[in-house]
Scaffold this motif. Structure first.
Motif, short mmCIF file in Angstrom:
data_model
loop_
_atom_site.label_atom_id
_atom_site.label_comp_id
_atom_site.label_asym_id
_atom_site.label_seq_id
_atom_site.Cartn_x
_atom_site.Cartn_y
_atom_site.Cartn_z
N GLU A 107 0.83 -1.20 0.00
CA GLU A 107 0.00 0.00 0.00
C GLU A 107 0.87 1.25 0.00
O GLU A 107 0.53 2.25 -0.66
CB GLU A 107 -0.93 0.00 1.21
N ILE A 110 1.82 1.85 -3.53
CA ILE A 110 0.73 2.39 -4.34
C ILE A 110 0.50 3.87 -4.02
O ILE A 110 0.28 4.68 -4.93
CB ILE A 110 -0.57 1.58 -4.11
N PHE A 120 -7.58 8.16 -6.93
CA PHE A 120 -7.18 7.29 -5.83
C PHE A 120 -7.06 8.12 -4.54
O PHE A 120 -6.75 9.30 -4.58
CB PHE A 120 -5.81 6.65 -6.11
N HIS A 188 -4.90 -3.31 -7.38
CA HIS A 188 -5.61 -2.69 -6.26
C HIS A 188 -5.66 -3.67 -5.11
O HIS A 188 -5.28 -3.36 -3.99
CB HIS A 188 -7.02 -2.26 -6.68
N PHE A 210 -5.60 0.02 -0.51
CA PHE A 210 -4.75 -0.73 -1.43
C PHE A 210 -3.87 -1.76 -0.73
O PHE A 210 -2.86 -2.19 -1.28
CB PHE A 210 -3.83 0.23 -2.22
N ASP A 224 -8.91 -8.50 -9.14
CA ASP A 224 -9.35 -7.13 -9.42
C ASP A 224 -10.50 -7.14 -10.43
O ASP A 224 -11.48 -6.40 -10.29
CB ASP A 224 -8.20 -6.29 -9.96
#
Length: 318
Positions: A107, A110, A120, A188, A210, A224
């Motif tokens: 995460e 991301i 996002f 994701h 995430f 996903d």
């Protein structure tokens, strides 16, 4: 010597009740011990813990003790702090098994990748004194998409003709955001309808959360894609339609093959319930059914089909 939480809050948050003042934490490993009134110290910032976060799913509250709603004492702003929590579990999709794993460092990666992209959620990571990656998240300025859909009070036909075309357009943009991640080798990892928000100012859709990744040998991005399939089923149906909620006349026409491969009690062949749904759109839903023989391999394939269905919706009927 570092100041105590009481001294710190007396200086930086004098409005906070003294009877609720807790402790200072520079190591967040034991997140169950950290609660309302404690202060988490990360580098040169201090976060007053207000409460544990919770997810509301299936009508129940699911507490997330490793996720804290906080106030930054330096700025006065609200943030969500996600502390390190590891878990792994299998998920079954038809005859396939997917291993899901919570990965705070994924995460973090991301968040760095999507910085400045309003498709996002936004945030940054600061490591505590035990080298735990604590993700400091901005509050998303909007509302969950599924809650907005469920709040609509109108017949499905009116929703489908008057509102769904715009919903579909926005959802295609949200799918393009996921494709953007996939093109960069990222997932994701936890695509669900409660992880997609509508931004208050722009109306654009924004993905959150995430920290899951998955090992799906049949398809590297498959989970996903199945998540996107679950959402489009919900959006087309203006909610979830389960076999338990069918009327007697509907039960006659619905069988197991009309239901979801992930959730066998959810009807995905929605054209049987709403005959005005075009074939081009319903065929997308059927790619996520128990009867499906071919699944989507890439987000681009799904986007192409959704785009064709959108174009069909805009054509006048004879």
């Amino acid at each position: 010597m570092a100041p105590s939480a009481r001294t710190l809050l007396a200086q930086m948050a004098p409005d906070f009740p003294a009877r609720h003042v807790g402790d200072l934490y520079t190591d967040t490993t034991e997140f169950m011990r950290i609660s309302h009134g404690d202060v988490i110290v990360l580098a040169d910032r201090h976060f007053l813990v207000l409460r544990d976060e919770a997810e509301r799913r299936f009508g129940m509250e699911d507490p997330k003790f490793w996720v804290k709603r906080c106030r930054c004492l330096e700025t006065g702003g609200r943030n969500i702090l996600k502390l390190v929590f590891h878990e792994s579990f299998p998920m079954t999709i038809g005859t396939m098994t997917v291993t899901c794993t919570r990965s705070p460092r994924k995460e973090t990666r991301i968040l760095d990748l999507v910085h400045g992209d309003d498709r996002f959620m936004q945030g940054e990571t600061i490591y505590d004194t035990a080298d735990n990656p604590v993700r400091i998240l901005d509050i998303v300025p909007g509302k969950r998409l599924d809650e907005k859909i469920e709040a609509l009070e109108m017949p499905h036909r009116d929703y489908f003709h008057d509102h769904f075309p715009e919903v579909l357009e926005r959802f295609i943009e949200a799918c393009q955001a996921i494709q953007w991640l996939h093109d960069r080798g990222e997932k994701h990892g936890d695509i669900r309808r409660d992880h997609l928000y509508v931004l208050r100012e722009t109306g654009r859709y924004c993905w959150i959360d995430f920290d899951y990744t998955f090992d799906f040998q049949e398809s590297p991005f498959g989970l996903d894609l199945f998540g996107l399939g679950n959402i489009i089923q919900f959006l087309v149906g203006m909610g979830q339609h389960t076999t338990q909620a069918l009327t007697p006349s509907q039960r006659v026409i619905i069988d197991a093959n009309d239901c979801s491969i992930m959730f066998p009690n959810r009807v995905v062949n929605l054209k049987k319930l709403f005959p005005y749904i075009p074939e081009s759109l319903n065929n997308i839903l059927l790619r996520f059914s128990l009867a499906a023989e071919v699944y989507y391999d890439t987000t681009a394939e799904l986007i192409d089909d959704l785009s064709r269905a959108r174009d069909a919706l805009s054509q006048p009927t004879l």
